[in-house]
Write a protein that holds these residues in place. Structure first.
Motif, PDB file in Angstrom:
ATOM      1  N   LEU A 210     -54.180  22.786  24.276  1.00  0.00           N
ATOM      2  CA  LEU A 210     -53.053  22.043  23.725  1.00  0.00           C
ATOM      3  C   LEU A 210     -52.218  21.430  24.834  1.00  0.00           C
ATOM      4  N   HIS A 211     -51.928  20.135  24.726  1.00  0.00           N
ATOM      5  CA  HIS A 211     -51.095  19.426  25.692  1.00  0.00           C
ATOM      6  C   HIS A 211     -49.643  19.656  25.321  1.00  0.00           C
ATOM      7  N   ARG A 212     -49.009  20.592  25.952  1.00  0.00           N
ATOM      8  CA  ARG A 212     -47.663  20.964  25.557  1.00  0.00           C
ATOM      9  C   ARG A 212     -46.664  19.828  25.714  1.00  0.00           C
ATOM     10  N   GLN A 213     -46.929  18.909  26.657  1.00  0.00           N
ATOM     11  CA  GLN A 213     -45.970  17.830  26.834  1.00  0.00           C
ATOM     12  C   GLN A 213     -45.952  16.902  25.635  1.00  0.00           C
ATOM     13  N   ASP A 214     -46.938  16.988  24.749  1.00  0.00           N
ATOM     14  CA  ASP A 214     -46.981  16.131  23.586  1.00  0.00           C
ATOM     15  C   ASP A 214     -46.200  16.702  22.416  1.00  0.00           C
ATOM     16  N   HIS A 215     -45.797  17.952  22.495  1.00  0.00           N
ATOM     17  CA  HIS A 215     -45.021  18.584  21.435  1.00  0.00           C
ATOM     18  C   HIS A 215     -45.717  18.378  20.091  1.00  0.00           C
ATOM     19  N   SER A 216     -47.063  18.626  20.082  1.00  0.00           N
ATOM     20  CA  SER A 216     -47.849  18.314  18.898  1.00  0.00           C
ATOM     21  C   SER A 216     -47.535  19.231  17.728  1.00  0.00           C
ATOM     22  N   GLY A 217     -47.016  20.413  17.990  1.00  0.00           N
ATOM     23  CA  GLY A 217     -46.558  21.247  16.896  1.00  0.00           C
ATOM     24  C   GLY A 217     -47.514  22.350  16.522  1.00  0.00           C
ATOM     25  N   ASP A 218     -46.958  23.430  16.053  1.00  0.00           N
ATOM     26  CA  ASP A 218     -47.697  24.560  15.512  1.00  0.00           C
ATOM     27  C   ASP A 218     -47.042  24.945  14.198  1.00  0.00           C
ATOM     28  N   ASN A 219     -47.647  25.896  13.524  1.00  0.00           N
ATOM     29  CA  ASN A 219     -47.094  26.436  12.297  1.00  0.00           C
ATOM     30  C   ASN A 219     -45.848  27.258  12.638  1.00  0.00           C
ATOM     31  N   VAL A 220     -44.672  26.810  12.199  1.00  0.00           N
ATOM     32  CA  VAL A 220     -43.430  27.486  12.579  1.00  0.00           C
ATOM     33  C   VAL A 220     -43.361  28.904  12.014  1.00  0.00           C
ATOM     34  N   LEU A 221     -44.093  29.168  10.928  1.00  0.00           N
ATOM     35  CA  LEU A 221     -44.058  30.512  10.334  1.00  0.00           C
ATOM     36  C   LEU A 221     -44.738  31.540  11.217  1.00  0.00           C
ATOM     37  N   GLN A 222     -45.578  31.074  12.163  1.00  0.00           N
ATOM     38  CA  GLN A 222     -46.262  32.011  13.057  1.00  0.00           C
ATOM     39  C   GLN A 222     -45.291  32.737  13.976  1.00  0.00           C
ATOM     40  N   GLY A 223     -44.111  32.163  14.186  1.00  0.00           N
ATOM     41  CA  GLY A 223     -43.155  32.792  15.086  1.00  0.00           C
ATOM     42  C   GLY A 223     -42.348  33.911  14.462  1.00  0.00           C
ATOM     43  N   PHE A 224     -42.442  34.092  13.132  1.00  0.00           N
ATOM     44  CA  PHE A 224     -41.667  35.123  12.458  1.00  0.00           C
ATOM     45  C   PHE A 224     -42.441  36.432  12.366  1.00  0.00           C
ATOM     46  N   ASP A 225     -41.714  37.501  12.257  1.00  0.00           N
ATOM     47  CA  ASP A 225     -42.300  38.807  11.989  1.00  0.00           C
ATOM     48  C   ASP A 225     -42.862  38.797  10.573  1.00  0.00           C
ATOM     49  N   PRO A 226     -44.142  39.195  10.369  1.00  0.00           N
ATOM     50  CA  PRO A 226     -44.720  39.189   9.013  1.00  0.00           C
ATOM     51  C   PRO A 226     -43.909  39.998   8.006  1.00  0.00           C
ATOM     52  N   GLU A 227     -43.310  41.075   8.448  1.00  0.00           N
ATOM     53  CA  GLU A 227     -42.513  41.891   7.527  1.00  0.00           C
ATOM     54  C   GLU A 227     -41.261  41.137   7.070  1.00  0.00           C
ATOM     55  N   ILE A 228     -40.688  40.345   7.968  1.00  0.00           N
ATOM     56  CA  ILE A 228     -39.520  39.539   7.577  1.00  0.00           C
ATOM     57  C   ILE A 228     -39.933  38.467   6.581  1.00  0.00           C
ATOM     58  N   LEU A 229     -41.093  37.825   6.792  1.00  0.00           N
ATOM     59  CA  LEU A 229     -41.578  36.834   5.834  1.00  0.00           C
ATOM     60  C   LEU A 229     -41.836  37.470   4.472  1.00  0.00           C
ATOM     61  N   ALA A 230     -42.451  38.656   4.485  1.00  0.00           N
ATOM     62  CA  ALA A 230     -42.715  39.353   3.224  1.00  0.00           C
ATOM     63  C   ALA A 230     -41.420  39.631   2.474  1.00  0.00           C
ATOM     64  N   GLU A 231     -40.388  40.032   3.198  1.00  0.00           N
ATOM     65  CA  GLU A 231     -39.095  40.296   2.573  1.00  0.00           C
ATOM     66  C   GLU A 231     -38.449  39.003   2.076  1.00  0.00           C
ATOM     67  N   ALA A 232     -38.547  37.949   2.866  1.00  0.00           N
ATOM     68  CA  ALA A 232     -37.897  36.688   2.512  1.00  0.00           C
ATOM     69  C   ALA A 232     -38.492  36.067   1.251  1.00  0.00           C
ATOM     70  N   PHE A 233     -39.823  36.150   1.090  1.00  0.00           N
ATOM     71  CA  PHE A 233     -40.484  35.544  -0.066  1.00  0.00           C
ATOM     72  C   PHE A 233     -40.778  36.543  -1.180  1.00  0.00           C
ATOM     73  N   ASP A 234     -40.466  37.811  -0.926  1.00  0.00           N
ATOM     74  CA  ASP A 234     -40.748  38.874  -1.903  1.00  0.00           C
ATOM     75  C   ASP A 234     -42.233  38.919  -2.252  1.00  0.00           C
ATOM     76  N   VAL A 235     -43.059  38.940  -1.205  1.00  0.00           N
ATOM     77  CA  VAL A 235     -44.514  39.037  -1.362  1.00  0.00           C
ATOM     78  C   VAL A 235     -45.006  40.193  -0.506  1.00  0.00           C
ATOM     79  N   ASN A 236     -46.290  40.560  -0.686  1.00  0.00           N
ATOM     80  CA  ASN A 236     -46.832  41.656   0.119  1.00  0.00           C
ATOM     81  C   ASN A 236     -47.136  41.192   1.537  1.00  0.00           C
ATOM     82  N   ILE A 237     -47.374  42.129   2.425  1.00  0.00           N
ATOM     83  CA  ILE A 237     -47.548  41.829   3.839  1.00  0.00           C
ATOM     84  C   ILE A 237     -48.801  40.989   4.086  1.00  0.00           C
ATOM     85  N   GLU A 238     -49.843  41.187   3.256  1.00  0.00           N
ATOM     86  CA  GLU A 238     -51.075  40.414   3.429  1.00  0.00           C
ATOM     87  C   GLU A 238     -50.825  38.933   3.137  1.00  0.00           C
ATOM     88  N   THR A 239     -50.064  38.638   2.091  1.00  0.00           N
ATOM     89  CA  THR A 239     -49.728  37.245   1.786  1.00  0.00           C
ATOM     90  C   THR A 239     -48.878  36.644   2.901  1.00  0.00           C
TER      91      THR A 239
END
Length: 474
Positions: A210-239
């Motif tokens: 990945l050419h970082r100078q291009d700021h091409s982007g990644d999935n922003v949800l990857q930066g969160f703790d999965p447990e926090i996402l599960a709590e935020a969306f009220d879904v299980n940890i696998e989802t």
């Protein structure tokens, strides 16, 4: 008399407010000195630009122009081209800068999500006999914000930070050219285009390239703790982990394997709905505003010369959302050997993308030699700086282009033709300025009667209009 100073002060205050408001309306782009250091804009040698790299996805390709190029930096823009295969889905994302999208070919559906707006497209199933709160909630089939049909010639305006996605529901490739206005005041990060995806996983990052100078982007949800996402969306940890797409190898344009069902009216209903929004003033509200205008139809032309071609424009007068993002667009079609009169853009840079055909373009700045004089071809992009004079001449196969301009009410000033600056100057001034006779000055002013597009001169004008131009009139 005692109130005269107070009256004077009041008038001055009102004038100050008026000027300040006018300045606020005009100064929507960052000053050039804030965009880059002095001396970095080397605009005396312009060149057509090709995408300098591409990202391969499962169901398409994203091609990126180098936003660090001097021309792109000085215009304060970035550019991208998406080639989406049939049944391909460009995953939801948002950007730090407003953008204009032009549909080069194909058809599809585009969705946008404006924060705080209601989900006006709904489909409800019959409630179950139990009638419980859970069964009522689970019986709802789907609901979402308004969708927009895409077809060739559409111009779409998307503000900064508004999430959007696109799906190709046709049988041919869907090609989208996107110009991002990174110098717009709504971009408060930096002058780099930054993409923020809400799903997917970068193929290049997975391959470690990945050419970082291009700021091409990644999935922003990857930066969160999965447990926090599960709590935020009220879904299980696998989802929650599936939201992060860590093991997804499809890229950001994915193939839809099963049926793609979204709530939307039929095509005729949708066209009628958009025409209604365009006439009843509802576009002034943020949730129901129009974001699309088609400028491919020959009957839509704003300028037309029978043997020369046509030009269609879209600005904040006919698409009010452009007032907020401060961009406009122009689509031009020149027939064989025709010319767009030499002119300059008074208040905007112009980013010209060649849709098909070829031709010669000359661009002249404030020096005595061209900043560019050469051929342009399909797929190339050329930056025309503000106040640089430009002339376009179509080749034997004609020339078709789309220009994105960095002002919602872009103004041009032609040098020749019926509405030109030369025609507005007195004969005596022209005669003395160019050391020509009054008769020559008169011919200089009045020989060309067309407004913007000049048909071929006599001797070439008897040539048949090419099959390319005829096909594009249909």
């Amino acid at each position: 008399m005692a109130n005269f100073p107070l009256l004077t002060l009041t008038l001055c205050f009102l004038a100050l407010i008026s000027n300040s408001c006018f300045a606020a309306r005009e100064s929507t782009r960052l000053p050039l000195q804030q965009q880059q250091q002095y001396g970095q804009c080397r605009l005396q040698n312009l060149n057509p630009l090709q995408p300098y790299r591409q990202i391969q996805h499962e169901a398409g390709v994203t091609e990126i122009w180098d936003q660090n190029n001097d021309q792109m930096q000085c215009a304060g823009v970035a550019a991208t081209r998406h080639r989406i295969e049939p049944r391909g889905l460009l995953l939801p994302s948002f950007n730090n800068a407003p953008m204009v999208v032009y549909v080069i070919k194909g058809q599809g559906v585009l969705g946008t999500t404006f924060p705080g707006c209601p989900e006006t497209y709904q489909s409800l199933q019959q409630l179950s006999e139990e009638g419980t709160q859970y069964s009522q909630r689970s019986s709802r089939k789907d609901q979402h914000q308004k969708l927009h049909r895409l077809r060739r010639g559409d111009v779409l305006a998307i503000p900064a930070g508004v999430a959007h996605w696109a799906y190709n529901d046709g049988g041919d490739q869907l090609v989208l050219v996107v110009v991002h206005d990174t110098s717009n005041k709504d971009n408060q990060l930096d002058q780099n285009l930054r993409r923020f995806f809400l799903a997917g996983n970068s193929q290049e990052r997975r391959q470690g390239s990945l050419h970082r100078q291009d700021h091409s982007g990644d999935n922003v949800l990857q930066g969160f703790d999965p447990e926090i996402l599960a709590e935020a969306f009220d879904v299980n940890i696998e989802t929650a982990r599936r939201l992060q797409s860590e093991n997804d190898k499809r890229g950001f344009i994915v193939r839809v394997e099963r049926g793609f069902e979204v709530v939307r009216p039929g095509r005729v209903e949708e066209e009628e709905e958009e025409r209604e929004y365009g006439t009843n003033g509802l576009e002034e509200t943020i949730c129901s505003m129009r974001i699309k205008e088609n400028i491919a139809d020959p009957e839509r032309a704003d300028v037309y010369t029978a043997r020369g071609g046509r030009i269609s424009t879209v600005n904040s007068h006919n698409l009010p959302i452009l007032r907020d993002i401060q961009l406009s667009a122009e689509r031009g079609v020149l027939y064989r050997n025709a010319m767009v009169a030499p002119h300059w853009n008074q208040n905007a840079h112009s980013i010209m993308y060649i849709i098909r055909g070829s031709g010669r373009v000359q661009i002249v700045g404030n020096s005595n030699r061209p900043a560019f004089d050469g051929e342009v071809r399909q797929g190339q992009l050329l930056v025309i700086p503000q106040n640089f004079a430009v002339v376009k001449l179509a080749g034997d196969q004609g020339l078709e282009w789309i220009s994105i301009k960095t002002n919602d009410l872009a103004k041009t000033s032609p040098l020749s033709g019926r509405t030109s600056v030369i025609r507005a100057i007195p004969e005596a001034v022209l005669a003395n300025a160019y050391q020509i006779s009054r008769a020559e000055a008169r011919r200089l002013k009045y020989n060309r009667e067309e407004v913007t597009i000049h048909s071929p001169r006599r001797g070439r004008s008897q040539q048949k209009v090419s099959a390319w131009s005829i096909a594009n009139e249909l």
